[in-house]
Scaffold this motif. Structure first.
Motif, short mmCIF file in Angstrom:
data_model
loop_
_atom_site.label_atom_id
_atom_site.label_comp_id
_atom_site.label_asym_id
_atom_site.label_seq_id
_atom_site.Cartn_x
_atom_site.Cartn_y
_atom_site.Cartn_z
N UNK A 146 0.86 -1.19 0.00
CA UNK A 146 0.00 0.00 0.00
C UNK A 146 0.90 1.23 0.00
N UNK A 147 0.49 2.25 -0.74
CA UNK A 147 1.28 3.49 -0.75
C UNK A 147 0.37 4.70 -0.85
N UNK A 148 0.71 5.74 -0.10
CA UNK A 148 0.13 7.07 -0.29
C UNK A 148 1.20 7.88 -0.98
N UNK A 149 0.86 8.47 -2.11
CA UNK A 149 1.90 9.17 -2.88
C UNK A 149 1.31 10.31 -3.70
N UNK A 150 2.11 11.34 -3.91
CA UNK A 150 1.75 12.41 -4.83
C UNK A 150 2.07 11.92 -6.24
N UNK A 151 1.18 12.20 -7.18
CA UNK A 151 1.40 11.72 -8.55
C UNK A 151 0.80 12.71 -9.54
N UNK A 166 -4.49 21.70 -2.69
CA UNK A 166 -3.85 22.90 -3.20
C UNK A 166 -2.63 23.26 -2.36
N UNK A 167 -1.43 23.18 -2.91
CA UNK A 167 -0.24 23.58 -2.15
C UNK A 167 -0.17 25.09 -2.02
N UNK A 168 0.50 25.55 -0.98
CA UNK A 168 0.61 27.00 -0.74
C UNK A 168 2.05 27.35 -0.41
N UNK A 169 2.41 28.58 -0.72
CA UNK A 169 3.71 29.11 -0.30
C UNK A 169 3.64 29.43 1.19
N UNK A 170 4.67 29.05 1.94
CA UNK A 170 4.70 29.35 3.37
C UNK A 170 6.09 29.85 3.76
N UNK A 196 9.78 20.35 -7.26
CA UNK A 196 9.57 20.55 -8.69
C UNK A 196 8.52 21.61 -8.95
N UNK A 197 7.46 21.62 -8.14
CA UNK A 197 6.40 22.62 -8.30
C UNK A 197 6.95 24.03 -8.09
N UNK A 256 0.20 24.94 -9.08
CA UNK A 256 -0.86 24.03 -9.53
C UNK A 256 -1.22 23.03 -8.44
N UNK A 257 -2.44 22.52 -8.51
CA UNK A 257 -2.92 21.56 -7.52
C UNK A 257 -2.12 20.26 -7.59
#
Length: 294
Positions: A146-151, A166-170, A196-197, A256-257
């Motif tokens: 099982x894996x949770x991953x960004x893709x 939605x990623x945000x600048x912090x 990369x984003x 981007x999301x």
């Protein structure tokens, strides 16, 4: 309207073929011949009235209808296997290998698996934390279950559920974005989706940047941000007190999301594996609700 009943046997064959990307390998796993597997896929396609799998030589891929059915097939098999598990005798100790991303809510996801460990004391759960791309590679090579991953949003082979975040600048609460200067970034090592984003967004905006701090662990990144070493890109679950969010009003480009996926080798999961999946799904959906309402 004609009621169509989908055979769980055919759906299991379908999902297994998807996961191992091979009719021959699926036949070995399911204890059947390769022609029998091909026939079952044909029967399933006849039942729904659409082609589900495209074959080009040894390569296979899903049609658009196949991608749609795969999502429902995994849910149907999950319910079937959980129901059957209620009547099975306890099996010998087994192992469940779970991969969690270092860059997305890893601490919360680790905690949610604690109850699974307690509920299924006969199962040894091994947790691996790594970059998303490494986890997906490990899943394909059968190193984890099982894996949770960004893709990128187009990986259907082992996809069980997916969400958008939605990623945000912090930055630190007192951090100021340099005016006409190089922006310092706090990042994970090369290969991280967040890194990369940020790099792509700044490059497209014509903004110079430099790596001010790099760490493989989310804790190191969070502390570096709060200490004012630079800006980073995070999602709601990993934004802490002592940080503030930055937007285009602060001169930063939009991000981007992200797609967050729950992937599983469903052909080899048992009740404990599905319990882990349920715990992860409930946690991610709860966090998503908190972020959306915050």
């Amino acid at each position: 309207m004609r009621v169509v009943n989908l055979s769980t046997e055919l759906l299991r064959t379908f999902v297994t073929v998807i996961e191992v990307e091979s009719f021959t390998r699926a036949a070995e796993i399911l204890g059947r011949t390769q022609p029998a597997i091909s026939l079952q896929i044909k029967r399933l396609e006849d039942t729904v009235g659409y082609a589900l799998i495209k074959r080009e030589g040894k390569d296979i891929s899903l049609t658009e209808r196949g991608e749609s059915l795969a999502i429902h097939a995994r849910q149907i098999l999950r319910l079937n296997d959980l129901a059957v598990a209620q009547f099975e005798h306890q099996k010998e100790s087994s192992k469940l290998r779970v991969g969690l991303p270092v860059d997305y809510a890893v601490n919360t996801l680790q905690s949610c698996l604690t109850n699974v460990v307690r509920q299924f004391s006969d199962i040894q759960i091994e947790i691996r934390c790594d970059l998303s791309k490494n986890l997906l590679s490990a899943l394909r090579s059968n190193e984890i279950d099982i894996a949770v991953a960004l893709f990128d949003g187009d990986d259907q082979q082992f996809l069980f559920r997916n969400w958008k975040e939605q990623p945000v600048w912090v930055g630190a609460t007192d951090f100021e974005v340099p005016d006409q200067d190089v922006i310092p970034l706090v990042v994970h090592p090369f290969g991280c989706v967040y890194r990369e984003r940020m790099a792509t967004a700044l490059k497209l905006a014509g903004q110079d940047w430099r790596i001010a701090y790099s760490s493989p662990g989310i804790g190191g990144v969070q502390h570096a941000v709060r200490d004012g070493l630079g800006l980073s890109c995070l999602t709601g679950p990993t934004v802490l007190d002592g940080m503030r969010r930055f937007t285009e009003k602060d001169g930063l480009p939009a991000l981007p999301a992200l797609h967050i996926g729950l992937f599983a080798r469903q052909a080899q999961l048992g009740a404990g594996g599905y319990a882990a999946i349920d715990a992860i799904v409930n946690t991610l959906e709860s966090q998503s609700s908190d972020v959306n309402s915050g």
